[in-house]
Design a protein around this motif. Structure first.
Motif, short mmCIF file in Angstrom:
data_model
loop_
_atom_site.label_atom_id
_atom_site.label_comp_id
_atom_site.label_asym_id
_atom_site.label_seq_id
_atom_site.Cartn_x
_atom_site.Cartn_y
_atom_site.Cartn_z
N ILE A 48 0.82 -1.21 0.00
CA ILE A 48 0.00 0.00 0.00
C ILE A 48 0.85 1.26 0.00
N LEU A 90 -2.90 1.85 -2.87
CA LEU A 90 -4.35 1.93 -2.78
C LEU A 90 -4.94 2.43 -4.10
N VAL A 147 -3.37 -7.53 -0.77
CA VAL A 147 -2.65 -6.42 -0.16
C VAL A 147 -1.55 -6.92 0.77
N THR A 153 1.06 -5.63 3.79
CA THR A 153 1.25 -4.54 4.73
C THR A 153 2.16 -4.96 5.87
N TYR A 162 -5.41 2.15 5.63
CA TYR A 162 -5.34 1.99 4.19
C TYR A 162 -5.69 0.57 3.77
N ALA A 205 -8.47 -0.46 1.02
CA ALA A 205 -8.16 -1.39 -0.07
C ALA A 205 -9.22 -2.49 -0.14
#
Length: 224
Positions: A55, A63, A82, A84, A91, A95
């Motif tokens: 992200i 995003l 995603v 992270t 965020y 997403a």
């Protein structure tokens, strides 16, 4: 063969994920990107099955890149997973609402990484109920509780029951056992709820359940 694009601004992270995928017979990295615009361009060029998307990247971030990829009609078969570093990251929530199929922490175990990619490529959604609840709770704290409760009016009482159990992380088999129905019937209720609510997958169903207050962080399952 599952075709993968790696999007992360850290070269060592991309190299690590590529090395892990190279150890398998069915996961193939077909492209890499170090920022959002490059991720979108790479996805359009290679048409992967899955984009592993960080992200927080320079340019427009992951995003925005995820939004563009998921909104592109030519990439209808591409799913976004995603990546992270943070379990509590607003965020990540955004997403998921944009249509990402789930999220992984970057310190994921190799076997869990493989399973996640294969699941998402097959059209499934990666749900970690504990982390999902934490993300939604943090988003609510930062931005205020979303109370679009009337969206649920299109659901029957049974469909609401099923959605609440999906949000608590239960599988179709577990939902069926708890509500005394077959797993296929549970799956049908989930599919109908997704259609009525115009949602993409179970991840978005979980997010909506928390947004509307159908379930809350800290809820416990009622007795059978």
């Amino acid at each position: 063969m599952v075709r993968i694009v790696l999007a992360d601004d850290q070269t060592v992270v991309r190299a690590g994920f590529r090395a892990l995928c190279d150890l398998t017979d069915d996961l193939q990295v077909v492209g890499e990107a170090a920022d959002g615009p490059s991720a979108v361009a790479c996805a359009r060029r290679t048409r992967p099955d899955v984009v592993l998307m960080d992200i927080r990247m320079p340019g427009h971030d992951g995003l925005e890149a995820a939004r563009q990829i998921l909104a592109d009609p030519d990439l209808g078969g591409t799913r976004v997973l995603v990546l992270t570093t943070f379990g509590l990251d607003e965020y990540v929530f955004e997403a998921l609402t944009a249509g990402a199929s789930g999220f992984l922490l970057k310190d994921v175990d190799p076997d869990d990484l493989y399973s996640a990619i294969r699941l998402v490529a097959a059209g499934g959604s990666l749900l970690d109920p504990a982390v999902t609840r934490a993300v939604v709770d943090e988003f609510s704290r930062l931005r205020g509780k979303l109370t679009d409760v009337e969206r649920l009016d299109v659901l029957t009482d049974r469909e609401r029951d099923v959605v609440a159990l999906v949000a608590r992380g239960l599988t179709n088999d577990e939902i069926g056992a708890r509500l005394q129905m077959s797993p296929l019937t549970a799956k049908t209720h989930v599919s109908r709820a997704l259609t009525k609510l115009n949602l993409r997958d179970r991840v978005q169903l979980v997010v909506l359940a928390y947004e509307t207050g159908l379930v809350s962080v800290g809820d416990v399952l009622p007795p059978k």
